[in-house]
Design a protein around this motif. Structure first.
Motif, mmCIF file in Angstrom:
data_model
loop_
_atom_site.group_PDB
_atom_site.id
_atom_site.type_symbol
_atom_site.label_atom_id
_atom_site.label_comp_id
_atom_site.label_asym_id
_atom_site.label_seq_id
_atom_site.Cartn_x
_atom_site.Cartn_y
_atom_site.Cartn_z
ATOM 1 N N UNK A 78 0.913 -1.278 -0.135
ATOM 2 C CA UNK A 78 -0.175 -0.053 0.169
ATOM 3 C C UNK A 78 0.935 1.132 -0.111
ATOM 4 N N UNK A 79 0.285 2.167 -0.443
ATOM 5 C CA UNK A 79 0.982 3.766 -0.406
ATOM 6 C C UNK A 79 0.609 4.080 0.767
ATOM 7 N N UNK A 80 1.408 5.030 1.718
ATOM 8 C CA UNK A 80 1.121 5.326 2.877
ATOM 9 C C UNK A 80 1.309 6.944 2.815
ATOM 10 N N UNK A 81 0.154 7.602 3.422
ATOM 11 C CA UNK A 81 0.213 9.286 3.604
ATOM 12 C C UNK A 81 -0.016 9.365 4.934
ATOM 13 N N UNK A 82 0.988 9.685 5.785
ATOM 14 C CA UNK A 82 1.057 9.635 7.279
ATOM 15 C C UNK A 82 0.666 11.224 7.812
ATOM 16 N N UNK A 83 -0.132 11.518 8.593
ATOM 17 C CA UNK A 83 -0.704 12.721 9.151
ATOM 18 C C UNK A 83 -0.334 12.566 10.672
ATOM 19 N N UNK A 84 0.639 13.400 11.237
ATOM 20 C CA UNK A 84 1.130 13.366 12.618
ATOM 21 C C UNK A 84 1.796 14.485 13.164
ATOM 22 N N UNK A 85 2.454 14.562 14.215
ATOM 23 C CA UNK A 85 2.801 15.581 14.797
ATOM 24 C C UNK A 85 4.475 15.858 14.436
ATOM 25 N N UNK A 86 5.044 14.940 14.217
ATOM 26 C CA UNK A 86 6.584 14.941 14.199
ATOM 27 C C UNK A 86 7.215 13.858 13.518
ATOM 28 N N UNK A 87 8.097 14.218 12.551
ATOM 29 C CA UNK A 87 8.665 13.253 11.661
ATOM 30 C C UNK A 87 9.721 12.533 12.374
ATOM 31 N N UNK A 88 10.314 13.033 13.523
ATOM 32 C CA UNK A 88 11.150 12.327 14.149
ATOM 33 C C UNK A 88 10.703 11.509 15.178
ATOM 34 N N UNK A 89 9.684 11.926 16.034
ATOM 35 C CA UNK A 89 9.222 10.998 17.252
ATOM 36 C C UNK A 89 7.936 10.158 16.811
ATOM 37 N N UNK B 124 4.757 9.434 2.259
ATOM 38 C CA UNK B 124 4.519 11.142 2.376
ATOM 39 C C UNK B 124 4.169 11.402 3.707
ATOM 40 N N UNK B 125 4.901 12.331 4.567
ATOM 41 C CA UNK B 125 4.433 12.544 5.719
ATOM 42 C C UNK B 125 4.121 14.025 5.951
ATOM 43 N N UNK B 126 2.864 14.475 6.673
ATOM 44 C CA UNK B 126 2.365 15.528 6.759
ATOM 45 C C UNK B 126 2.332 15.989 8.245
ATOM 46 N N UNK B 127 2.800 16.956 8.598
ATOM 47 C CA UNK B 127 2.862 17.109 10.239
ATOM 48 C C UNK B 127 2.378 18.615 10.670
ATOM 49 N N UNK B 128 1.926 18.585 11.924
ATOM 50 C CA UNK B 128 1.407 19.814 12.412
ATOM 51 C C UNK B 128 1.679 19.492 13.865
ATOM 52 N N UNK B 129 2.098 20.715 14.360
ATOM 53 C CA UNK B 129 2.545 20.759 15.998
ATOM 54 C C UNK B 129 1.104 20.405 16.847
ATOM 55 N N UNK C 34 -6.720 21.419 11.051
ATOM 56 C CA UNK C 34 -6.399 22.443 10.030
ATOM 57 C C UNK C 34 -5.640 21.827 8.959
ATOM 58 N N UNK C 35 -4.664 21.241 9.112
ATOM 59 C CA UNK C 35 -3.896 20.666 8.079
ATOM 60 C C UNK C 35 -4.632 19.479 7.388
ATOM 61 N N UNK C 36 -5.514 18.964 8.094
ATOM 62 C CA UNK C 36 -6.441 18.030 7.282
ATOM 63 C C UNK C 36 -7.384 19.019 6.367
ATOM 64 N N UNK C 37 -8.066 20.197 6.965
ATOM 65 C CA UNK C 37 -8.971 20.989 6.117
ATOM 66 C C UNK C 37 -8.028 21.304 4.880
ATOM 67 N N UNK C 38 -6.837 21.684 4.973
ATOM 68 C CA UNK C 38 -6.113 22.293 3.821
ATOM 69 C C UNK C 38 -5.779 21.231 2.694
ATOM 70 N N UNK C 39 -5.542 20.013 3.329
ATOM 71 C CA UNK C 39 -5.252 18.718 2.426
ATOM 72 C C UNK C 39 -6.519 18.460 1.738
ATOM 73 N N UNK C 40 -7.771 18.726 2.311
ATOM 74 C CA UNK C 40 -9.053 18.445 1.699
ATOM 75 C C UNK C 40 -9.353 19.533 0.497
ATOM 76 N N UNK C 41 -8.831 20.712 0.925
ATOM 77 C CA UNK C 41 -8.768 21.938 -0.020
ATOM 78 C C UNK C 41 -8.131 21.784 -1.327
#
Length: 309
Positions: free
Chosen positions: A224-235, A244-249, A264-271
């Motif tokens: 599967x392809x994986x698009x991760x939405x999380x708070x930190x690429x390091x942790x 692809x990893x999209x992050x928001x604090x 908000x990040x999810x809203x922008x992704x849907x936009x």
């Protein structure tokens, strides 16, 4: 019948440990794998287990019998039961953060405290927008548009964001489901969808949940392809699995995390998804319109009146 231990039936881990000394070499290979990977065992097929351990399926079946189970499905059932019981204990153990009170010294000026929380939320959003990656948002949108199906994978507060994104995809005619990784039935029902052509979107905030990570691991095995939405690429433990990893604090003083930035990040992704979809001239996304025609189709009845079914 399984033996009893202090009035309660042994769980599958205790059973394996009890029998370990009498096992053959190949049975110990199976035992070691099961003890190290109890989460995976709750949904792993016998074929996959055979491949992982280099032990034949017949040996696996004989091992199930040696443990006192009628077949491999009974063994998997016992692992699912064990995971569910373990999760209940973990929730009880970690419940202190769910019910944590604000320290007394912070309560002298309650309005000022809430003002500080507002300021911290505002600062999180400023940080998000200061580092927003517009090309990555469009890349994520393209991954969703190109997928045969999107499977959102989340728990707790993150689950609300998954539901929000799934609703947004539905309005654009894109197929998706939401997997609640705290519910075994939800995980089991979605696993067959994890294959080539499917996009997995894990949404993970602290405290990071092991089953969400294990689903990512399984999805990677299934290509599967994986698009991760999380708070930190390091942790975040889901980040290494992401194409692809999209992050928001998400730090918060009163709770374990703040979902505001990720929402908000999810809203922008849907936009971005809506923009990219609108730019593609294709009939792939016309199912909502086709479904609406079922309700607007007129069938002539008696006296020339129209009936809507």
């Amino acid at each position: 019948m399984l033996q009893r231990k202090e009035g309660n039936a042994m769980n599958v881990i205790e059973r394996i440990q009890e029998k370990y000394g009498d096992m053959t070499r190949k049975q110990r290979v199976l035992a070691d794998y099961m003890l190290e990977n109890p989460d995976s065992m709750s949904f792993m097929t016998m074929k996959n287990l055979s491949g992982r351990t280099q032990v034949s399926e017949m040996t696996i079946l004989n091992y199930c019998t040696a443990l006192g189970y009628g077949n491999y499905n009974e063994l998997k059932y016992e692992f699912r039961k064990y995971i569910n019981e373990r999760n209940k204990i973990e929730v009880q153990r970690q419940n202190e953060y769910l019910n944590a009170s604000v320290p007394e010294y912070e309560l002298d000026d309650k309005q000022n405290l809430l003002y500080q929380v507002c300021q911290e939320e505002f600062d999180l959003l400023k940080l998000l927008f200061a580092h927003i990656d517009i090309p990555s948002l469009f890349q994520g949108a393209e991954m969703m548009l190109d997928a045969d199906c999107t499977v959102f994978c989340a728990r707790g507060v993150s689950l609300q964001i998954a539901d929000f994104l799934s609703m947004r995809l539905a309005t654009m005619g894109l197929p998706s489901i939401v997997m609640n990784t705290e519910l075994n039935d939800s995980v089991q029902s979605a696993l067959p969808l994890l294959k080539g052509g499917t996009l997995l979107v894990p949404i993970s905030l602290p405290d990071y949940y092991v089953m969400t990570t294990k689903v990512c691991e399984f999805a990677r095995q299934r290509r599967c392809r994986i698009l991760a939405l999380t708070d930190s690429k390091e942790q975040s433990p889901v980040a290494p699995f992401g194409d692809l990893v999209l992050t928001a604090p998400a730090s918060s003083r009163l709770f374990l995390n703040s979902p505001g930035g990720l929402l908000v990040l999810a809203h922008l992704l849907s936009a971005a998804l809506n923009i990219e979809k609108s730019a593609r001239h294709t009939s792939k996304f016309c199912s909502p319109q086709e479904f609406s025609q079922v309700f607007t189709k007129k069938m002539k009845g008696s006296h020339g009146n129209s009936k809507i079914f």
